[in-house]
Design an enzyme around this catalytic site. Structure first.
Site, PDB file in Angstrom:
ATOM      1  CE  LYS A  90      -9.802 -26.198 -52.786  1.00 44.74           C
ATOM      2  NZ  LYS A  90      -9.792 -27.237 -51.744  1.00 44.74           N
ATOM      3  NE  ARG A 106      -3.255 -31.723 -50.518  1.00 50.43           N
ATOM      4  CZ  ARG A 106      -4.377 -31.270 -50.999  1.00 50.43           C
ATOM      5  NH1 ARG A 106      -4.650 -31.475 -52.137  1.00 50.43           N
ATOM      6  NH2 ARG A 106      -5.404 -30.957 -49.989  1.00 50.43           N
ATOM      7  CG  HIS A 112      -7.910 -33.379 -47.468  1.00 47.93           C
ATOM      8  ND1 HIS A 112      -9.124 -32.799 -47.496  1.00 47.93           N
ATOM      9  CD2 HIS A 112      -7.451 -33.333 -48.828  1.00 47.93           C
ATOM     10  CE1 HIS A 112      -9.502 -32.601 -48.582  1.00 47.93           C
ATOM     11  NE2 HIS A 112      -8.586 -32.997 -49.558  1.00 47.93           N
ATOM     12  NE  ARG A 121     -10.503 -29.450 -44.854  1.00 45.99           N
ATOM     13  CZ  ARG A 121     -10.239 -30.366 -44.179  1.00 45.99           C
ATOM     14  NH1 ARG A 121     -10.323 -30.580 -43.058  1.00 45.99           N
ATOM     15  NH2 ARG A 121      -9.998 -31.442 -44.998  1.00 45.99           N
ATOM     16  CE1 TYR A 131      -5.886 -20.349 -87.574  1.00 51.09           C
ATOM     17  CE2 TYR A 131      -7.322 -20.610 -85.340  1.00 51.09           C
ATOM     18  CZ  TYR A 131      -6.515 -20.028 -86.219  1.00 51.09           C
ATOM     19  OH  TYR A 131      -6.473 -18.580 -85.781  1.00 51.09           O
ATOM     20  CB  CYS A 140     -10.525 -20.406 -82.832  1.00 52.24           C
ATOM     21  SG  CYS A 140     -11.058 -20.889 -84.425  1.00 52.24           S
ATOM     22  CG  MET A 141      -7.008 -17.522 -78.068  1.00 46.67           C
ATOM     23  SD  MET A 141      -5.629 -16.378 -78.162  1.00 46.67           S
ATOM     24  CE  MET A 141      -4.400 -17.464 -78.517  1.00 46.67           C
ATOM     25  CG  ASP A 142      -9.962 -15.148 -79.187  1.00 50.66           C
ATOM     26  OD1 ASP A 142      -9.633 -15.336 -77.881  1.00 50.66           O
ATOM     27  OD2 ASP A 142      -9.188 -15.017 -80.320  1.00 50.66           O
TER      28      ASP A 142
HETATM   29  C1  LIG Z   1     -10.689 -27.898 -51.418  1.00 53.86           C
HETATM   30  C2  LIG Z   1     -10.471 -28.591 -50.084  1.00 53.86           C
HETATM   31  C3  LIG Z   1     -11.759 -28.945 -49.612  1.00 53.86           C
HETATM   32  C4  LIG Z   1     -13.224 -28.997 -50.019  1.00 53.86           C
HETATM   33  O1  LIG Z   1     -13.175 -30.130 -50.659  1.00 53.86           O
HETATM   34  P1  LIG Z   1     -14.428 -30.677 -51.536  1.00 53.86           P
HETATM   35  O2  LIG Z   1     -14.153 -31.962 -52.214  1.00 53.86           O
HETATM   36  O3  LIG Z   1     -14.704 -29.626 -52.772  1.00 53.86           O
HETATM   37  O4  LIG Z   1     -15.782 -30.371 -50.779  1.00 53.86           O
HETATM   38  C5  LIG Z   1     -11.519 -29.581 -48.253  1.00 53.86           C
HETATM   39  N1  LIG Z   1     -10.230 -29.812 -47.666  1.00 53.86           N
HETATM   40  C6  LIG Z   1      -9.110 -29.262 -48.322  1.00 53.86           C
HETATM   41  C7  LIG Z   1      -7.876 -29.450 -47.511  1.00 53.86           C
HETATM   42  C8  LIG Z   1      -9.288 -28.772 -49.493  1.00 53.86           C
HETATM   43  O5  LIG Z   1      -8.192 -28.310 -50.078  1.00 53.86           O
END
Ligand SMILES: *Cc1c(COP(=O)(O)O)cnc(C)c1O
Length: 377
Positions: free
Chosen positions: A42, A139, A169, A222, A268, A314-316
């Site tokens: 992601k 969540r 999670h 994951r 700045y 700065c921005m850039d």
């Molecule tokens: C992003 C995410 C992960 C990965 O987590 P890490 O700590 O980067 O390994 C696993 N499960 C869910 C639901 C996530 O949103």
């Protein structure tokens, strides 16, 4: 994502795909052989570039990919990648048909959502789904076992769905205190016991849990942060079973050097004053690249020496104070290794009082990603 290879600007993020491959290999060696890995790609693979990252981790043996939003999954499909993809976040029920047609798995946790989605999945297609259980993250996810039982029935009764998985999670897998982790784990096991049947993928572990708690694995993990070579938290750094190699580094080149006289100003607000004769360099990176103003004072590496950022970013553009005159074109490493010095992503995170995850994600798309691939991939 675009794979532009010609750039007219001397600022780039280097993505070490060999390191990525090797991190995945080490994680796979550490996990039981039958553990499926969904690689979290992601947010443009935490800023590393989603397509190259996805291809590399799939070559390294991960089973599938995980993203936050359907749009991210579609970008991966558009690149011709056919591996399983799970959308971890909430998707509109109205978009279930799009997901089904592209063989993208969605996360489900609301009864009404399932009833609505069932109507929009086109004939001849079925939507793959994973049920999300909220065991204490607060969540998204099913919190009541009655709802879980009803979802179980709805999914099994309809040929519009393929029930692929169930997951939860952890909120505290990266902390040494295991009490809350254990509470969530037993809640998840209780949820699993409420089901008439189990889907193929059962998963709870993120990187921290997968590497520190073997009881979190079920049959799938994951993995995000660890495959990018970063540590889920400082607290568990010493517990991790292998050394990770950071995949992301950030570089630029000096575009201007001048000698200021004592009393002359920089930036700045003119709030940096040379206290003696000073060599000041300008580098073409700024807060619009995600190199934010709070990094003032942070030391970057120029010609093998640590040099501080002076004046307001700065921005850039950003100004550096050099110990000596350096030629235009001198490479400056903001994150990563140069000669004997190393700025880790964690060093930047520490300066910004945040976590490493936030650093690579917030280097914006204006910074080209350049992929380094020498060995195995
Ligand atoms: C992003 C995410 C992960 C990965 O987590 P890490 O700590 O980067 O390994 C696993 N499960 C869910 C639901 C996530 O949103």
């Amino acid at each position: 994502m675009e794979e532009k290879t010609v750039f007219y600007r001397d600022t780039w993020a280097e993505i070490d795909l060999d390191a990525l491959y090797s991190n995945i290999s080490q994680i796979r060696e550490h996990l039981p052989r039958n553990t499926n890995i969904f690689a979290a790609v992601k947010a443009n693979a935490y800023g590393h570039g989603v397509i190259q990252t996805a291809k590399t981790v799939l070559a390294a043996g991960v089973h599938g990919l995980a993203v936050a939003f359907l749009d991210e999954a579609l970008t991966i499909r558009e690149a011709g990648i056919t591996a399983p993809i799970l959308v971890l976040g909430a998707t509109r029920a109205a978009d279930a048909g799009v997901a089904a047609v592209h063989n993208i798995s969605l996360t489900v946790f609301q009864i009404d959502w399932i009833k609505e989605a069932e109507k929009v999945v086109p004939l001849g297609h079925a939507l793959r789904v994973h049920i999300k259980c909220d065991t204490g993250m607060g969540r998204i996810g099913v919190t009541k076992e009655d709802d879980l039982r009803e979802i179980d029935v709805l999914l099994r009764q309809s040929n519009r769905f393929i029930w692929d998985g169930i997951f939860t999670h952890f909120a505290t897998a990266d902390q040494l205190d295991e009490a809350y982790y254990n509470k969530q784990l037993s809640r998840f096991k209780y949820f699993l016991n409420c089901l008439k049947m189990h889907p193929p993928y059962i998963h709870a572990a993120n990187s921290a849990a997968a590497l520190c708690h073997s009881d979190s694995l079920f049959n799938t993990a994951r993995i995000g942060i660890a495959m990018y070579g970063l540590t889920p938290s400082d607290e568990i750094k010493d517990l991790l079973p292998f050394t990770r190699k950071e995949v992301f580094s950030l570089h630029t080149k000096i575009v201007h050097v001048k000698k200021l006289q004592a009393g002359e100003k920089v930036g700045y607000g003119a709030d940096y004053t040379a206290s003696e004769d000073e060599w000041i360099a300008t580098i073409p990176i700024g807060y619009a690249d995600g190199w934010i103003r709070k990094l003032r004072g942070f030391k970057v590496i120029a010609d093998g020496e640590m040099v501080p950022i002076v004046g307001k970013i700065c921005m850039d553009q950003t100004m550096l104070k050099l110990p000596k005159k350096m030629p235009i074109g001198t490479q400056v490493t903001l994150i990563g290794k140069q000669k004997n010095h190393f700025n880790s992503v964690d060093d930047v995170a520490k300066k910004l009082e945040t976590i490493n995850y936030e650093i690579t994600c917030t280097i914006t798309n204006r910074v080209p990603r350049v992929y380094k691939r020498q060995g195995i991939v």
